[in-house]
Design an enzyme around this catalytic site. Structure first.
Site: not given
Length: 627
Positions: A198, A356-357, A360, A484
Protein backbone atom coordinates in the site's frame (compact mmCIF):
# COMPACT_ATOMS: atom_id res chain seq x y z
CA UNK A 1 20.10 -4.70 -2.45
CA UNK A 2 22.88 -4.77 -5.00
CA UNK A 3 25.28 -2.10 -6.20
CA UNK A 4 24.30 -1.59 -9.84
CA UNK A 5 22.78 1.87 -10.36
CA UNK A 6 23.16 2.00 -14.15
CA UNK A 7 19.84 3.32 -15.46
CA UNK A 8 20.23 1.93 -18.99
CA UNK A 9 20.80 -1.58 -17.63
CA UNK A 10 17.85 -1.22 -15.27
CA UNK A 11 15.57 -0.11 -18.08
CA UNK A 12 16.74 -2.98 -20.27
CA UNK A 13 16.05 -5.43 -17.44
CA UNK A 14 12.54 -3.98 -17.00
CA UNK A 15 11.82 -4.25 -20.74
CA UNK A 16 12.86 -7.89 -20.72
CA UNK A 17 10.85 -8.54 -17.57
CA UNK A 18 7.76 -6.92 -19.09
CA UNK A 19 7.88 -9.22 -22.11
CA UNK A 20 8.72 -12.40 -20.20
CA UNK A 21 6.24 -11.76 -17.37
CA UNK A 22 3.44 -11.12 -19.87
CA UNK A 23 4.27 -14.39 -21.62
CA UNK A 24 4.37 -16.35 -18.35
CA UNK A 25 1.06 -14.79 -17.31
CA UNK A 26 -0.51 -15.82 -20.64
CA UNK A 27 0.72 -19.39 -20.25
CA UNK A 28 -0.48 -19.74 -16.66
CA UNK A 29 -3.84 -18.10 -17.40
CA UNK A 30 -4.36 -20.35 -20.43
CA UNK A 31 -3.61 -23.46 -18.39
CA UNK A 32 -5.85 -22.34 -15.54
CA UNK A 33 -8.66 -21.56 -17.97
CA UNK A 34 -8.29 -24.96 -19.63
CA UNK A 35 -8.65 -26.72 -16.28
CA UNK A 36 -11.43 -24.47 -14.96
CA UNK A 37 -13.53 -25.07 -18.07
CA UNK A 38 -12.62 -28.75 -18.52
CA UNK A 39 -11.59 -30.40 -15.26
CA UNK A 40 -9.56 -33.36 -16.48
CA UNK A 41 -6.48 -34.86 -14.84
CA UNK A 42 -4.39 -33.88 -17.89
CA UNK A 43 -5.45 -30.23 -17.66
CA UNK A 44 -4.79 -30.22 -13.93
CA UNK A 45 -1.23 -31.53 -14.40
CA UNK A 46 -0.59 -28.94 -17.10
CA UNK A 47 -1.88 -26.16 -14.85
CA UNK A 48 0.37 -27.26 -11.97
CA UNK A 49 3.37 -27.40 -14.32
CA UNK A 50 2.76 -23.84 -15.52
CA UNK A 51 2.23 -22.58 -11.96
CA UNK A 52 5.52 -24.20 -10.93
CA UNK A 53 7.24 -22.50 -13.86
CA UNK A 54 5.79 -19.17 -12.69
CA UNK A 55 7.27 -19.67 -9.20
CA UNK A 56 10.69 -20.40 -10.71
CA UNK A 57 10.40 -17.31 -12.90
CA UNK A 58 9.60 -15.24 -9.82
CA UNK A 59 12.71 -16.51 -8.05
CA UNK A 60 14.93 -15.81 -11.08
CA UNK A 61 13.44 -12.34 -11.52
CA UNK A 62 14.10 -11.49 -7.89
CA UNK A 63 17.74 -12.57 -8.18
CA UNK A 64 18.22 -10.27 -11.17
CA UNK A 65 16.35 -7.38 -9.55
CA UNK A 66 18.42 -7.43 -6.35
CA UNK A 67 21.55 -6.77 -8.38
CA UNK A 68 20.36 -3.16 -8.65
CA UNK A 69 20.55 -0.47 -5.98
CA UNK A 70 17.09 0.92 -6.66
CA UNK A 71 17.58 3.78 -4.18
CA UNK A 72 20.23 5.32 -6.48
CA UNK A 73 18.39 5.00 -9.81
CA UNK A 74 17.70 8.53 -11.14
CA UNK A 75 14.44 7.62 -12.92
CA UNK A 76 11.47 7.50 -10.48
CA UNK A 77 9.48 5.01 -12.60
CA UNK A 78 12.39 2.57 -12.87
CA UNK A 79 13.13 3.06 -9.17
CA UNK A 80 9.55 2.20 -8.17
CA UNK A 81 9.34 -0.84 -10.46
CA UNK A 82 12.63 -2.33 -9.29
CA UNK A 83 11.58 -1.73 -5.70
CA UNK A 84 8.29 -3.55 -6.34
CA UNK A 85 10.19 -6.57 -7.68
CA UNK A 86 12.77 -6.63 -4.89
CA UNK A 87 10.58 -6.06 -1.86
CA UNK A 88 7.62 -8.06 -0.61
CA UNK A 89 8.97 -11.37 -1.90
CA UNK A 90 9.60 -14.69 -0.20
CA UNK A 91 12.38 -15.27 -2.74
CA UNK A 92 14.82 -13.92 -0.15
CA UNK A 93 14.66 -17.34 1.51
CA UNK A 94 17.12 -20.07 0.64
CA UNK A 95 15.94 -22.45 -2.08
CA UNK A 96 15.05 -25.10 0.49
CA UNK A 97 12.99 -22.73 2.63
CA UNK A 98 11.45 -21.04 -0.43
CA UNK A 99 10.23 -24.42 -1.65
CA UNK A 100 9.14 -25.36 1.87
CA UNK A 101 6.90 -22.32 2.41
CA UNK A 102 5.14 -22.77 -0.92
CA UNK A 103 4.77 -26.48 -0.21
CA UNK A 104 3.22 -25.64 3.17
CA UNK A 105 0.75 -23.23 1.57
CA UNK A 106 -0.11 -25.82 -1.07
CA UNK A 107 -0.67 -28.50 1.58
CA UNK A 108 -2.90 -26.23 3.67
CA UNK A 109 -4.95 -25.28 0.61
CA UNK A 110 -5.28 -28.96 -0.24
CA UNK A 111 -6.42 -29.84 3.29
CA UNK A 112 -8.99 -27.07 3.12
CA UNK A 113 -10.36 -28.04 -0.29
CA UNK A 114 -10.65 -31.70 0.70
CA UNK A 115 -12.30 -31.09 4.09
CA UNK A 116 -15.60 -32.93 4.39
CA UNK A 117 -18.13 -32.96 7.20
CA UNK A 118 -20.92 -35.24 8.34
CA UNK A 119 -24.56 -34.21 7.91
CA UNK A 120 -26.68 -33.49 10.96
CA UNK A 121 -28.73 -36.36 12.32
CA UNK A 122 -31.57 -35.65 14.75
CA UNK A 123 -31.07 -39.16 16.11
CA UNK A 124 -27.34 -40.00 16.11
CA UNK A 125 -28.00 -43.27 17.92
CA UNK A 126 -30.19 -44.61 15.15
CA UNK A 127 -28.48 -47.39 13.23
CA UNK A 128 -28.05 -45.77 9.84
CA UNK A 129 -25.16 -45.17 7.48
CA UNK A 130 -24.00 -41.55 7.32
CA UNK A 131 -21.79 -40.42 4.46
CA UNK A 132 -19.53 -37.61 5.64
CA UNK A 133 -19.16 -35.99 2.25
CA UNK A 134 -20.43 -32.41 2.68
CA UNK A 135 -17.97 -29.78 1.41
CA UNK A 136 -17.67 -26.08 2.17
CA UNK A 137 -20.45 -25.15 -0.27
CA UNK A 138 -22.80 -27.60 1.41
CA UNK A 139 -21.89 -26.21 4.82
CA UNK A 140 -22.47 -22.63 3.63
CA UNK A 141 -25.86 -23.55 2.19
CA UNK A 142 -27.05 -25.24 5.39
CA UNK A 143 -25.91 -22.36 7.60
CA UNK A 144 -27.66 -19.91 5.25
CA UNK A 145 -31.00 -21.71 5.08
CA UNK A 146 -31.47 -23.75 8.26
CA UNK A 147 -33.21 -22.28 11.30
CA UNK A 148 -32.68 -25.39 13.45
CA UNK A 149 -30.09 -24.34 16.05
CA UNK A 150 -29.00 -27.94 16.62
CA UNK A 151 -28.25 -28.43 12.94
CA UNK A 152 -26.54 -25.03 12.75
CA UNK A 153 -24.34 -25.85 15.73
CA UNK A 154 -23.47 -29.26 14.31
CA UNK A 155 -22.39 -27.87 10.92
CA UNK A 156 -20.46 -24.98 12.48
CA UNK A 157 -18.57 -27.29 14.84
CA UNK A 158 -17.89 -29.91 12.16
CA UNK A 159 -16.45 -27.41 9.69
CA UNK A 160 -14.24 -25.65 12.24
CA UNK A 161 -13.02 -28.93 13.72
CA UNK A 162 -12.29 -30.55 10.35
CA UNK A 163 -10.23 -27.64 8.99
CA UNK A 164 -8.13 -25.74 11.53
CA UNK A 165 -6.62 -28.44 13.77
CA UNK A 166 -5.30 -30.38 10.77
CA UNK A 167 -3.24 -27.46 9.53
CA UNK A 168 -2.28 -25.69 12.76
CA UNK A 169 1.32 -27.00 12.91
CA UNK A 170 1.85 -26.24 9.22
CA UNK A 171 0.58 -22.69 9.74
CA UNK A 172 2.92 -22.15 12.70
CA UNK A 173 5.89 -23.13 10.54
CA UNK A 174 4.56 -20.91 7.74
CA UNK A 175 4.53 -17.94 10.14
CA UNK A 176 8.14 -18.61 11.08
CA UNK A 177 9.29 -18.75 7.45
CA UNK A 178 7.20 -15.73 6.40
CA UNK A 179 8.81 -13.67 9.17
CA UNK A 180 12.26 -14.82 8.10
CA UNK A 181 11.60 -13.76 4.50
CA UNK A 182 10.27 -10.38 5.65
CA UNK A 183 13.31 -9.68 7.83
CA UNK A 184 15.64 -10.54 4.93
CA UNK A 185 13.72 -7.89 2.96
CA UNK A 186 14.38 -5.29 5.65
CA UNK A 187 11.00 -5.43 7.39
CA UNK A 188 10.49 -5.99 11.11
CA UNK A 189 8.16 -8.91 10.40
CA UNK A 190 5.68 -10.21 7.83
CA UNK A 191 2.92 -7.87 9.04
CA UNK A 192 4.98 -4.87 7.91
CA UNK A 193 5.74 -6.61 4.64
CA UNK A 194 2.02 -7.31 4.03
CA UNK A 195 1.29 -3.58 4.30
CA UNK A 196 4.21 -2.53 2.08
CA UNK A 197 2.13 -2.98 -1.08
CA UNK A 198 0.00 0.00 0.00
CA UNK A 199 3.10 2.24 0.02
CA UNK A 200 1.65 4.32 2.87
CA UNK A 201 3.37 4.69 6.28
CA UNK A 202 0.14 5.49 8.15
CA UNK A 203 -1.95 2.82 6.39
CA UNK A 204 -2.84 0.91 9.57
CA UNK A 205 -3.77 4.12 11.39
CA UNK A 206 -6.00 5.16 8.48
CA UNK A 207 -7.83 1.82 8.70
CA UNK A 208 -8.26 2.18 12.46
CA UNK A 209 -9.85 5.60 11.98
CA UNK A 210 -12.33 4.26 9.44
CA UNK A 211 -13.50 1.31 11.55
CA UNK A 212 -14.15 3.72 14.41
CA UNK A 213 -16.31 5.75 12.02
CA UNK A 214 -18.33 2.64 11.08
CA UNK A 215 -18.77 1.03 14.50
CA UNK A 216 -21.61 3.29 15.77
CA UNK A 217 -23.71 2.31 12.74
CA UNK A 218 -22.67 -1.34 13.08
CA UNK A 219 -23.69 -1.40 16.75
CA UNK A 220 -27.13 0.02 15.98
CA UNK A 221 -27.56 -2.68 13.34
CA UNK A 222 -26.21 -5.32 15.72
CA UNK A 223 -28.62 -4.34 18.50
CA UNK A 224 -31.59 -4.50 16.14
CA UNK A 225 -30.54 -7.90 14.71
CA UNK A 226 -29.95 -9.30 18.21
CA UNK A 227 -33.49 -8.36 19.26
CA UNK A 228 -34.96 -10.16 16.25
CA UNK A 229 -32.82 -13.25 16.88
CA UNK A 230 -33.78 -13.20 20.56
CA UNK A 231 -37.43 -13.22 19.49
CA UNK A 232 -36.71 -16.16 17.16
CA UNK A 233 -34.49 -18.35 19.33
CA UNK A 234 -35.06 -17.19 22.90
CA UNK A 235 -32.70 -16.77 25.90
CA UNK A 236 -31.35 -20.33 25.56
CA UNK A 237 -29.42 -19.20 22.48
CA UNK A 238 -29.27 -15.38 22.58
CA UNK A 239 -28.52 -13.22 25.61
CA UNK A 240 -30.62 -10.06 25.46
CA UNK A 241 -27.71 -7.64 25.98
CA UNK A 242 -24.73 -9.78 25.04
CA UNK A 243 -22.73 -10.80 21.97
CA UNK A 244 -24.16 -13.21 19.40
CA UNK A 245 -23.09 -16.83 18.85
CA UNK A 246 -21.50 -17.26 15.43
CA UNK A 247 -23.66 -20.12 14.18
CA UNK A 248 -27.04 -18.30 13.94
CA UNK A 249 -26.05 -15.36 11.69
CA UNK A 250 -26.63 -17.11 8.37
CA UNK A 251 -22.99 -17.35 7.30
CA UNK A 252 -20.43 -20.07 8.00
CA UNK A 253 -17.95 -17.45 9.21
CA UNK A 254 -20.50 -14.94 10.56
CA UNK A 255 -19.05 -12.34 8.20
CA UNK A 256 -22.30 -11.33 6.52
CA UNK A 257 -25.85 -11.27 7.94
CA UNK A 258 -27.81 -11.06 4.67
CA UNK A 259 -28.96 -14.69 4.74
CA UNK A 260 -31.10 -13.97 7.81
CA UNK A 261 -32.81 -10.99 6.19
CA UNK A 262 -36.12 -12.90 6.33
CA UNK A 263 -35.88 -12.81 10.14
CA UNK A 264 -34.99 -9.13 10.46
CA UNK A 265 -36.72 -7.30 7.55
CA UNK A 266 -38.29 -4.17 9.10
CA UNK A 267 -41.46 -4.21 6.98
CA UNK A 268 -41.94 -7.78 5.69
CA UNK A 269 -45.32 -6.99 4.13
CA UNK A 270 -43.55 -4.66 1.65
CA UNK A 271 -41.06 -7.30 0.50
CA UNK A 272 -37.54 -6.92 -0.90
CA UNK A 273 -36.19 -6.12 -4.34
CA UNK A 274 -36.09 -9.13 -6.69
CA UNK A 275 -36.16 -8.91 -10.48
CA UNK A 276 -35.98 -12.66 -11.17
CA UNK A 277 -39.67 -13.20 -11.86
CA UNK A 278 -39.78 -10.26 -14.30
CA UNK A 279 -36.63 -11.49 -16.08
CA UNK A 280 -38.24 -14.90 -16.59
CA UNK A 281 -41.50 -13.31 -17.75
CA UNK A 282 -39.60 -11.26 -20.35
CA UNK A 283 -37.77 -14.34 -21.64
CA UNK A 284 -34.25 -13.37 -20.61
CA UNK A 285 -31.41 -15.65 -21.70
CA UNK A 286 -27.80 -15.78 -20.44
CA UNK A 287 -26.69 -13.96 -23.61
CA UNK A 288 -29.22 -11.19 -23.03
CA UNK A 289 -27.92 -10.77 -19.48
CA UNK A 290 -24.40 -10.25 -20.85
CA UNK A 291 -25.65 -7.86 -23.52
CA UNK A 292 -27.53 -5.83 -20.90
CA UNK A 293 -24.37 -5.60 -18.79
CA UNK A 294 -22.31 -4.44 -21.78
CA UNK A 295 -24.95 -1.81 -22.60
CA UNK A 296 -24.66 -0.44 -19.06
CA UNK A 297 -20.95 0.27 -19.60
CA UNK A 298 -21.30 1.66 -23.12
CA UNK A 299 -24.05 3.97 -21.81
CA UNK A 300 -21.33 5.52 -19.62
CA UNK A 301 -19.08 5.95 -22.64
CA UNK A 302 -16.86 3.02 -21.65
CA UNK A 303 -15.53 0.35 -24.00
CA UNK A 304 -17.62 -2.45 -25.52
CA UNK A 305 -16.44 -6.02 -25.01
CA UNK A 306 -13.91 -7.02 -27.73
CA UNK A 307 -14.67 -9.80 -30.28
CA UNK A 308 -12.41 -12.26 -28.43
CA UNK A 309 -14.56 -11.81 -25.32
CA UNK A 310 -17.70 -13.00 -27.10
CA UNK A 311 -15.85 -15.78 -28.87
CA UNK A 312 -14.05 -17.37 -25.92
CA UNK A 313 -16.02 -16.54 -22.74
CA UNK A 314 -17.91 -19.36 -21.02
CA UNK A 315 -21.36 -17.84 -20.54
CA UNK A 316 -23.35 -20.99 -19.84
CA UNK A 317 -22.53 -24.25 -18.09
CA UNK A 318 -21.46 -26.93 -20.60
CA UNK A 319 -23.26 -30.25 -20.43
CA UNK A 320 -20.51 -32.57 -21.61
CA UNK A 321 -17.70 -31.75 -19.18
CA UNK A 322 -16.96 -30.79 -15.60
CA UNK A 323 -16.28 -27.09 -14.98
CA UNK A 324 -15.76 -24.69 -12.10
CA UNK A 325 -18.84 -22.49 -12.00
CA UNK A 326 -17.56 -19.71 -9.74
CA UNK A 327 -17.96 -16.49 -11.72
CA UNK A 328 -14.64 -14.85 -12.60
CA UNK A 329 -13.07 -12.34 -15.00
CA UNK A 330 -9.87 -13.22 -16.86
CA UNK A 331 -7.02 -11.17 -18.32
CA UNK A 332 -4.74 -13.29 -20.51
CA UNK A 333 -2.03 -10.61 -20.40
CA UNK A 334 -1.66 -10.30 -24.18
CA UNK A 335 -3.72 -7.08 -24.50
CA UNK A 336 -6.24 -8.93 -26.70
CA UNK A 337 -7.89 -11.77 -24.85
CA UNK A 338 -10.33 -11.03 -21.98
CA UNK A 339 -13.02 -13.43 -20.83
CA UNK A 340 -15.67 -14.18 -18.22
CA UNK A 341 -16.30 -17.68 -16.90
CA UNK A 342 -19.80 -18.05 -15.49
CA UNK A 343 -22.50 -20.73 -15.42
CA UNK A 344 -25.19 -18.13 -15.99
CA UNK A 345 -28.76 -18.79 -14.93
CA UNK A 346 -31.63 -16.41 -15.52
CA UNK A 347 -32.05 -14.72 -12.14
CA UNK A 348 -31.25 -11.44 -10.45
CA UNK A 349 -28.11 -12.76 -8.76
CA UNK A 350 -26.53 -13.70 -12.09
CA UNK A 351 -27.55 -10.35 -13.57
CA UNK A 352 -25.66 -8.62 -10.75
CA UNK A 353 -22.70 -11.00 -11.01
CA UNK A 354 -22.37 -10.35 -14.75
CA UNK A 355 -22.22 -6.58 -14.26
CA UNK A 356 -19.65 -7.15 -11.50
CA UNK A 357 -17.35 -9.36 -13.56
CA UNK A 358 -17.64 -7.11 -16.61
CA UNK A 359 -16.41 -4.20 -14.48
CA UNK A 360 -13.15 -6.14 -14.02
CA UNK A 361 -12.93 -6.57 -17.80
CA UNK A 362 -13.36 -2.80 -18.25
CA UNK A 363 -10.48 -2.27 -15.80
CA UNK A 364 -8.31 -4.71 -17.80
CA UNK A 365 -9.14 -2.94 -21.06
CA UNK A 366 -8.34 0.54 -19.78
CA UNK A 367 -4.94 -0.19 -18.21
CA UNK A 368 -3.81 -2.61 -20.93
CA UNK A 369 -1.30 -0.08 -22.31
CA UNK A 370 0.54 0.15 -18.99
CA UNK A 371 3.72 -1.86 -18.31
CA UNK A 372 3.02 -5.32 -16.88
CA UNK A 373 3.82 -4.25 -13.30
CA UNK A 374 1.22 -1.48 -13.54
CA UNK A 375 -1.54 -3.60 -15.06
CA UNK A 376 -3.43 -3.91 -11.80
CA UNK A 377 -5.61 -1.88 -9.48
CA UNK A 378 -4.11 1.22 -7.86
CA UNK A 379 -3.95 -0.82 -4.66
CA UNK A 380 -5.09 -4.40 -3.96
CA UNK A 381 -8.61 -3.25 -3.10
CA UNK A 382 -9.30 -1.12 -6.17
CA UNK A 383 -10.40 -3.86 -8.59
CA UNK A 384 -13.10 -5.12 -6.25
CA UNK A 385 -14.02 -1.57 -5.25
CA UNK A 386 -14.68 -0.53 -8.86
CA UNK A 387 -16.83 -3.61 -9.52
CA UNK A 388 -18.81 -3.12 -6.30
CA UNK A 389 -19.27 0.60 -6.96
CA UNK A 390 -20.98 -0.30 -10.23
CA UNK A 391 -23.25 -2.73 -8.38
CA UNK A 392 -24.42 0.09 -6.10
CA UNK A 393 -26.02 1.56 -9.24
CA UNK A 394 -27.19 -1.75 -10.70
CA UNK A 395 -28.63 -3.44 -7.60
CA UNK A 396 -30.79 -0.45 -7.05
CA UNK A 397 -34.59 -0.02 -7.18
CA UNK A 398 -34.19 3.08 -9.34
CA UNK A 399 -32.14 1.19 -11.93
CA UNK A 400 -34.47 -1.82 -12.08
CA UNK A 401 -37.40 0.54 -12.66
CA UNK A 402 -35.53 2.32 -15.47
CA UNK A 403 -34.66 -1.03 -17.08
CA UNK A 404 -38.25 -2.25 -16.97
CA UNK A 405 -37.50 -4.97 -14.42
CA UNK A 406 -39.66 -3.49 -11.68
CA UNK A 407 -43.01 -1.72 -11.64
CA UNK A 408 -42.20 -0.04 -8.35
CA UNK A 409 -39.76 2.85 -8.04
CA UNK A 410 -39.75 2.07 -4.28
CA UNK A 411 -40.05 5.71 -3.36
CA UNK A 412 -42.08 4.59 -0.36
CA UNK A 413 -40.43 4.89 3.04
CA UNK A 414 -40.94 1.23 3.96
CA UNK A 415 -39.48 -0.05 0.68
CA UNK A 416 -36.41 2.16 1.13
CA UNK A 417 -35.79 0.97 4.68
CA UNK A 418 -36.18 -2.67 3.64
CA UNK A 419 -33.68 -2.13 0.82
CA UNK A 420 -31.17 -0.33 3.03
CA UNK A 421 -31.51 -3.03 5.70
CA UNK A 422 -30.63 -5.72 3.14
CA UNK A 423 -27.62 -3.69 1.98
CA UNK A 424 -26.52 -3.07 5.58
CA UNK A 425 -26.69 -6.79 6.35
CA UNK A 426 -24.26 -7.26 3.44
CA UNK A 427 -22.01 -4.24 3.78
CA UNK A 428 -22.13 -2.83 7.31
CA UNK A 429 -22.16 -6.26 8.95
CA UNK A 430 -19.16 -7.27 6.84
CA UNK A 431 -16.99 -4.28 7.75
CA UNK A 432 -15.63 -5.40 11.15
CA UNK A 433 -14.96 -8.94 9.92
CA UNK A 434 -13.11 -7.67 6.86
CA UNK A 435 -11.08 -5.42 9.15
CA UNK A 436 -10.05 -7.96 11.79
CA UNK A 437 -8.85 -10.87 9.63
CA UNK A 438 -5.53 -9.24 8.81
CA UNK A 439 -5.44 -7.42 12.16
CA UNK A 440 -5.30 -10.92 13.63
CA UNK A 441 -2.64 -11.95 11.11
CA UNK A 442 -0.53 -8.87 11.92
CA UNK A 443 -0.80 -9.77 15.61
CA UNK A 444 0.36 -13.34 14.99
CA UNK A 445 3.38 -12.20 12.97
CA UNK A 446 4.33 -9.65 15.64
CA UNK A 447 3.61 -11.50 18.87
CA UNK A 448 3.87 -15.19 18.01
CA UNK A 449 1.58 -18.19 17.70
CA UNK A 450 1.05 -19.18 21.34
CA UNK A 451 -2.50 -17.78 21.61
CA UNK A 452 -3.68 -17.88 18.01
CA UNK A 453 -7.21 -19.07 18.72
CA UNK A 454 -7.95 -16.90 21.73
CA UNK A 455 -6.48 -13.88 19.89
CA UNK A 456 -8.85 -14.61 16.98
CA UNK A 457 -11.96 -14.71 19.15
CA UNK A 458 -10.84 -11.77 21.25
CA UNK A 459 -10.76 -9.58 18.13
CA UNK A 460 -14.08 -10.94 16.95
CA UNK A 461 -15.71 -10.18 20.28
CA UNK A 462 -14.18 -6.72 20.45
CA UNK A 463 -15.09 -5.55 16.95
CA UNK A 464 -17.97 -7.82 15.89
CA UNK A 465 -19.69 -8.82 19.11
CA UNK A 466 -19.46 -12.45 17.97
CA UNK A 467 -18.46 -15.43 20.12
CA UNK A 468 -18.08 -19.15 19.35
CA UNK A 469 -21.24 -21.12 20.08
CA UNK A 470 -19.29 -23.74 22.06
CA UNK A 471 -16.05 -23.62 24.09
CA UNK A 472 -12.83 -23.48 22.05
CA UNK A 473 -9.25 -24.06 23.13
CA UNK A 474 -5.78 -23.52 21.68
CA UNK A 475 -5.97 -27.01 20.17
CA UNK A 476 -8.47 -25.47 17.74
CA UNK A 477 -7.49 -23.09 14.94
CA UNK A 478 -10.75 -21.42 14.00
CA UNK A 479 -9.27 -18.67 11.83
CA UNK A 480 -8.24 -21.36 9.33
CA UNK A 481 -11.91 -22.18 8.72
CA UNK A 482 -11.69 -19.17 6.35
CA UNK A 483 -9.79 -20.19 3.20
CA UNK A 484 -7.80 -16.96 2.91
CA UNK A 485 -5.79 -17.85 6.03
CA UNK A 486 -4.30 -21.20 4.89
CA UNK A 487 -4.12 -19.96 1.26
CA UNK A 488 -1.86 -17.01 2.22
CA UNK A 489 -4.26 -14.47 0.69
CA UNK A 490 -4.33 -11.01 2.23
CA UNK A 491 -7.79 -10.01 3.45
CA UNK A 492 -7.45 -6.33 4.26
CA UNK A 493 -7.96 -5.60 0.57
CA UNK A 494 -11.64 -6.48 1.01
CA UNK A 495 -11.99 -3.92 3.77
CA UNK A 496 -10.19 -1.35 1.62
CA UNK A 497 -12.51 -2.24 -1.27
CA UNK A 498 -15.56 -1.79 0.95
CA UNK A 499 -14.55 1.76 1.80
CA UNK A 500 -13.47 2.61 -1.74
CA UNK A 501 -16.66 1.37 -3.40
CA UNK A 502 -18.70 4.02 -1.60
CA UNK A 503 -16.07 6.69 -2.27
CA UNK A 504 -16.13 5.85 -5.99
CA UNK A 505 -19.94 5.64 -6.04
CA UNK A 506 -20.29 9.02 -4.37
CA UNK A 507 -17.82 10.62 -6.79
CA UNK A 508 -19.62 9.18 -9.81
CA UNK A 509 -23.02 10.27 -8.46
CA UNK A 510 -21.69 13.77 -7.87
CA UNK A 511 -20.39 13.92 -11.46
CA UNK A 512 -23.76 12.67 -12.71
CA UNK A 513 -25.51 15.52 -10.91
CA UNK A 514 -27.51 13.21 -8.66
CA UNK A 515 -29.71 14.82 -6.03
CA UNK A 516 -31.41 13.04 -3.18
CA UNK A 517 -30.31 10.14 -0.95
CA UNK A 518 -27.11 8.45 -2.10
CA UNK A 519 -28.68 4.98 -2.08
CA UNK A 520 -31.11 6.05 -4.85
CA UNK A 521 -28.33 7.13 -7.23
CA UNK A 522 -28.08 5.28 -10.56
CA UNK A 523 -25.32 6.49 -12.91
CA UNK A 524 -26.69 4.61 -15.94
CA UNK A 525 -26.34 6.72 -19.12
CA UNK A 526 -24.22 9.36 -17.39
CA UNK A 527 -21.18 10.15 -19.58
CA UNK A 528 -19.89 12.46 -16.83
CA UNK A 529 -19.85 9.56 -14.34
CA UNK A 530 -18.21 7.41 -17.03
CA UNK A 531 -15.39 9.95 -17.40
CA UNK A 532 -14.73 9.87 -13.66
CA UNK A 533 -14.58 6.07 -13.74
CA UNK A 534 -12.44 5.81 -16.88
CA UNK A 535 -9.89 8.20 -15.36
CA UNK A 536 -9.52 5.79 -12.45
CA UNK A 537 -9.34 2.70 -14.65
CA UNK A 538 -6.76 4.11 -17.05
CA UNK A 539 -4.20 4.77 -14.30
CA UNK A 540 -3.92 1.14 -13.21
CA UNK A 541 -1.10 0.93 -10.71
CA UNK A 542 1.02 3.59 -12.42
CA UNK A 543 0.20 6.21 -9.78
CA UNK A 544 -0.05 5.98 -6.01
CA UNK A 545 -3.59 5.08 -4.96
CA UNK A 546 -3.85 8.18 -2.78
CA UNK A 547 -3.37 10.28 -5.92
CA UNK A 548 -6.31 8.41 -7.45
CA UNK A 549 -8.51 9.18 -4.43
CA UNK A 550 -7.45 12.83 -4.68
CA UNK A 551 -8.49 12.76 -8.34
CA UNK A 552 -11.82 11.13 -7.41
CA UNK A 553 -12.61 13.67 -4.70
CA UNK A 554 -11.36 16.63 -6.75
CA UNK A 555 -8.58 17.31 -4.28
CA UNK A 556 -10.72 17.18 -1.12
CA UNK A 557 -9.07 14.06 0.31
CA UNK A 558 -6.40 11.48 -0.41
CA UNK A 559 -7.27 8.99 2.34
CA UNK A 560 -9.65 6.10 2.80
CA UNK A 561 -12.84 7.36 4.38
CA UNK A 562 -16.04 5.81 5.72
CA UNK A 563 -18.01 9.06 5.26
CA UNK A 564 -19.54 8.12 1.87
CA UNK A 565 -20.62 4.76 3.31
CA UNK A 566 -22.25 6.52 6.26
CA UNK A 567 -23.96 8.95 3.88
CA UNK A 568 -25.38 5.99 1.95
CA UNK A 569 -26.86 4.43 5.09
CA UNK A 570 -27.93 7.66 6.83
CA UNK A 571 -31.69 7.05 6.41
CA UNK A 572 -31.31 3.57 7.90
CA UNK A 573 -29.25 4.87 10.82
CA UNK A 574 -32.02 7.32 11.72
CA UNK A 575 -34.56 4.49 11.53
CA UNK A 576 -32.40 2.16 13.64
CA UNK A 577 -31.97 4.75 16.36
CA UNK A 578 -35.73 5.05 16.61
CA UNK A 579 -36.24 1.26 16.50
CA UNK A 580 -33.59 0.74 19.22
CA UNK A 581 -34.95 3.35 21.63
CA UNK A 582 -35.93 0.70 24.16
CA UNK A 583 -32.64 -1.20 23.86
CA UNK A 584 -30.62 -0.86 27.09
CA UNK A 585 -27.36 -1.60 25.25
CA UNK A 586 -26.44 -0.40 21.76
CA UNK A 587 -23.62 -2.77 21.08
CA UNK A 588 -22.93 -5.68 23.41
CA UNK A 589 -22.05 -6.26 27.02
CA UNK A 590 -19.68 -9.12 27.79
CA UNK A 591 -18.94 -11.12 30.90
CA UNK A 592 -16.64 -13.92 31.96
CA UNK A 593 -18.87 -16.52 30.36
CA UNK A 594 -18.20 -15.02 26.93
CA UNK A 595 -14.44 -14.84 27.43
CA UNK A 596 -14.42 -18.33 28.93
CA UNK A 597 -15.67 -19.71 25.63
CA UNK A 598 -12.23 -19.22 24.07
CA UNK A 599 -9.77 -18.65 26.92
CA UNK A 600 -9.01 -21.96 28.55
CA UNK A 601 -7.87 -20.51 31.89
CA UNK A 602 -11.09 -18.59 32.31
CA UNK A 603 -13.01 -21.65 31.15
CA UNK A 604 -11.35 -23.85 33.79
CA UNK A 605 -12.15 -21.34 36.52
CA UNK A 606 -15.76 -20.98 35.43
CA UNK A 607 -16.62 -24.46 34.20
CA UNK A 608 -19.48 -24.66 36.67
CA UNK A 609 -21.34 -21.70 35.07
CA UNK A 610 -20.96 -22.54 31.40
CA UNK A 611 -24.28 -24.25 30.92
CA UNK A 612 -26.17 -22.99 27.85
CA UNK A 613 -29.02 -21.47 29.86
CA UNK A 614 -26.86 -19.55 32.35
CA UNK A 615 -26.15 -16.31 30.54
CA UNK A 616 -26.99 -14.08 33.48
CA UNK A 617 -24.48 -11.32 34.14
CA UNK A 618 -22.80 -12.49 37.31
CA UNK A 619 -19.25 -11.32 36.85
CA UNK A 620 -17.05 -8.43 35.82
CA UNK A 621 -18.69 -6.57 32.96
CA UNK A 622 -16.93 -4.93 30.02
CA UNK A 623 -18.88 -2.44 27.93
CA UNK A 624 -17.92 -2.73 24.28
CA UNK A 625 -20.84 -0.53 23.31
CA UNK A 626 -18.57 2.48 23.96
CA UNK A 627 -15.55 1.04 22.08
Amino acid sequence: MGTNSNLDEALQFLREYDSEASNICFRVSSAQWAYSTNMTDFNKRRMIEEQTLKEKFGKITWRKAVEFDWTRLPDPIARRQIKMLVMNSKATLSDDKYNEIYHLISEMKDLYSHARICPYSSNPYKNESIYCDLDVEDAKRIIAKSRDTRELLHVWREWHDRTGPNMKNKFMRYVELANQAARFNGFQDASEEMQFVYETPDFEDNLAQTIQQILPLYKELFAYVRTKLYDKYGPEVVRAEGPLPAHILGDLWAQDFSNIHDLVTPFPEFGNIDATAEMLRQGFTPLRIFQMAEEFYTSLGLKPMPPEFWRYSMIEKPTARRVQCTASAWDFCNKIDYRIKQCTEVNMKNLIDTHHEMAHIEYYLYYSDQPFLYRDGSNPGFHEAVANAIILSVFNPTHFYRMGLSNNKTEGYEHNINFLMLMALRKVAYAPFAYIVDQWRYQIFRQGVMKMNSDWWSLRLRFQGVVPPIPRTESHFDAAAKRHIPADISYVKYYVALLLEFQIHEAMCSAAGHTGPLHTCDVYRSREAGRVLSDVLRVGKASHWQNVIKMLTRGKSEKLSAEPMLNYFEPLLLWLREANKKEPIIGWMTNKNDVALYQSLVYAANANILLPSTFSIVSTVIFYSLL
